[in-house]
Design an enzyme around this catalytic site. Structure first.
Site, PDB file in Angstrom:
ATOM      1  CB  THR A  85      -0.930  -0.006   1.235  1.00 50.38           C
ATOM      2  OG1 THR A  85      -1.868  -1.058   1.060  1.00 50.38           O
ATOM      3  CG2 THR A  85      -1.673   1.300   1.403  1.00 50.38           C
ATOM      4  CE1 TYR A  89      -6.248  -0.435  -0.402  1.00 52.80           C
ATOM      5  CE2 TYR A  89      -4.094  -0.647  -1.396  1.00 52.80           C
ATOM      6  CZ  TYR A  89      -4.962  -0.911  -0.374  1.00 52.80           C
ATOM      7  OH  TYR A  89      -4.551  -1.671   0.676  1.00 52.80           O
ATOM      8  CB  SER A 149       3.095  -8.100   1.278  1.00 53.93           C
ATOM      9  OG  SER A 149       2.063  -7.961   2.208  1.00 53.93           O
ATOM     10  CD  GLN A 150      -2.096  -9.128  -1.712  1.00 53.45           C
ATOM     11  OE1 GLN A 150      -1.277  -8.469  -1.059  1.00 53.45           O
ATOM     12  NE2 GLN A 150      -3.146  -8.553  -2.290  1.00 53.45           N
ATOM     13  CB  THR A 176       0.651  -3.843   6.277  1.00 58.21           C
ATOM     14  OG1 THR A 176      -0.652  -3.909   5.704  1.00 58.21           O
ATOM     15  CG2 THR A 176       1.195  -2.439   6.193  1.00 58.21           C
ATOM     16  CG  ASP A 177      -2.103  -7.878   3.399  1.00 62.36           C
ATOM     17  OD1 ASP A 177      -2.434  -6.930   4.137  1.00 62.36           O
ATOM     18  OD2 ASP A 177      -2.733  -8.189   2.365  1.00 62.36           O
ATOM     19  CE  LYS A 185      -2.711  -5.407   8.205  1.00 61.72           C
ATOM     20  NZ  LYS A 185      -2.837  -5.366   6.739  1.00 61.72           N
ATOM     21  CD  GLU A 202      -5.249 -28.480  27.591  1.00 62.69           C
ATOM     22  OE1 GLU A 202      -6.161 -29.303  27.370  1.00 62.69           O
ATOM     23  OE2 GLU A 202      -5.404 -27.248  27.504  1.00 62.69           O
TER      24      GLU A 202
HETATM   25  N1  GLU Z   1      -2.481  -6.371   0.453  1.00 66.17           N
HETATM   26  C1  GLU Z   1      -1.480  -5.418   0.153  1.00 66.17           C
HETATM   27  C2  GLU Z   1      -0.127  -5.801   0.728  1.00 66.17           C
HETATM   28  O1  GLU Z   1       0.006  -6.392   1.747  1.00 66.17           O
HETATM   29  C3  GLU Z   1      -1.825  -4.059   0.591  1.00 66.17           C
HETATM   30  C4  GLU Z   1      -2.014  -3.938   2.082  1.00 66.17           C
HETATM   31  C5  GLU Z   1      -0.994  -3.077   2.747  1.00 66.17           C
HETATM   32  O2  GLU Z   1       0.106  -2.866   2.280  1.00 66.17           O
HETATM   33  O3  GLU Z   1      -1.355  -2.598   3.806  1.00 66.17           O
HETATM   34  O4  GLU Z   1       0.828  -5.432   0.103  1.00 66.17           O
END
Ligand code: GLU
Length: 362
Positions: free
Chosen positions: A48, A60, A93-94, A126-127, A199, A319
């Site tokens: 992002t 986006y 980043s997925q 961020t993913d 996250k 456990e």
């Molecule tokens: N899904 C995208 C990624 O992880 C955008 C989300 C983000 O960067 O916050 O690159």
């Protein structure tokens, strides 16, 4: 006061800037001070922070802007450091995978081996940011600062957080006090260590937290304000990935009420050498899953028990009889980071006891 201490003072480094009084910088600061501005590389991977609002389709797209546009949008960066940008990838980043991880590890190790480099910033979606941070934490050999940063709002959106996060990340990467802490993550004014960060919100600007350990510091007024400083460990667990172009296959199975053995069996049939269980509570698993994991372990697949719960620890033999089944307990690592460490551990050994030691050590 030492020669370098005097030099630092002359150059305007206060004790507060360099961390608490009496602490020593793990990197000899002379080269940087004599050279003037610190040299920082920004390696861009997408996300992002390099995203753009779209007029059609999804709202986006991540990974659109190039590194020059990213740096050019924040002129104040040039006042902090002598910056060079490199485009490593430009993806959401997925889509992050071990091949990009290895490319990053090779590049970061090469750049940091150069005495002229002071620190590195990596821009990232961020993913899966916490997984890349964990991977690099385990594979970067230099104590110089490596800082991952992302954003929750794409460039051009009202209140975009990328520029401030980038400024904060370069501030950290350029500062000697950030050295020797392993890989760091900067988001929304907070500084985290790679091992602890996760996250925790898919929406908030404060999307990251360290549920067990807390942040190591805050960024304000262009400075790092450390909280409690843990002793810097000279002996860290580091894997040499210089000769690797792929990693052993490791899958994750998610725990829930009424879970079945099917995913575990599918991973074993697919040839996975390791399985991480994202169990319930303290890493518990449904009896059918337990039977499948025990069977997998008996066939030489390394099974690591972690938990789907955000905070807390997965300890041995609470456990589940880890000793009997030859399982490894993930400790403080969440399932996705336990997978990273297991992939790296499997490049060294296929023995559960040795791998448990690595989890205990990290
Ligand atoms: N899904 C995208 C990624 O992880 C955008 C989300 C983000 O960067 O916050 O690159």
């Amino acid at each position: 006061m030492t020669f370098f201490g005097k030099l630092k003072k002359m150059m305007g480094f206060s004790a507060a800037q360099a961390g608490r009084a009496g602490e020593t910088d793990p990197i000899e600061p002379s080269a940087r001070l004599l050279r003037g501005r610190p040299k920082v590389y920004v390696l861009a991977t997408g996300g992002t922070i390099a995203g753009r609002l779209a007029s059609t389709g999804p709202r986006y797209r991540a990974g659109v802007l190039g590194i020059e546009a990213l740096l050019g949008a924040v002129p104040a960066l040039r006042g902090l450091a002598d910056l060079s940008g490199e485009q490593v990838e430009n993806i959401g980043s997925q889509d992050m995978d071990e091949f990009v991880w290895l490319k990053l590890a090779h590049r970061v190790n090469a750049l940091l081996a150069d005495p002229a480099t002071d620190g590195i910033v990596i821009t990232h979606g961020t993913d899966t940011l916490e997984e890349t941070a964990c991977f690099l934490d385990l594979t970067v050999r230099s104590p110089k600062p490596v800082v991952l940063v992302g954003a929750m709002r794409p460039a051009g959106s009202p209140g975009a957080d990328g520029p401030t996060n980038l400024l904060d990340a370069v501030t950290v990467a350029a500062h000697p006090s950030a050295a020797g802490r392993g890989v760091l993550v900067v988001m929304h004014g907070s500084l985290f260590e790679a091992r602890d960060v996760a996250k925790v919100s898919s929406l908030s600007l404060s999307a990251f937290a360290a549920p067990n350990a807390g942040a190591v510091g805050q960024l304000a007024d262009g400075r790092i304000h450390y909280g409690q400083r843990a002793a810097l460990s000279p002996e860290r667990l580091v894997f040499d990935v210089s000769g690797l172009d792929r990693l052993p296959a490791v899958g994750i199975v998610y725990g829930h009420a009424g879970a079945s053995a099917t995913p575990v069996k599918a991973l074993v049939d697919a040839g996975c050498r390791g399985i991480v269980s994202a169990g319930v509570g303290s890493g518990n698993v449904h009896r059918d899953v337990l039977a499948a994991l025990a069977d997998a372990s008996g066939r030489g697949v390394i099974v690591v028990r972690a938990s789907r719960v955000a905070a807390g620890l997965t300890l041995r033999n609470v456990e589940v009889d880890d000793n009997r089944f030859g399982f490894v307990a993930a400790g403080a690592l969440n399932p996705q980071k336990a997978r990273v460490l297991l992939q790296l551990a499997l490049t060294r050994t296929r023995k559960a006891e040795a791998i448990q030691k690595m989890f205990d050590e990290y």
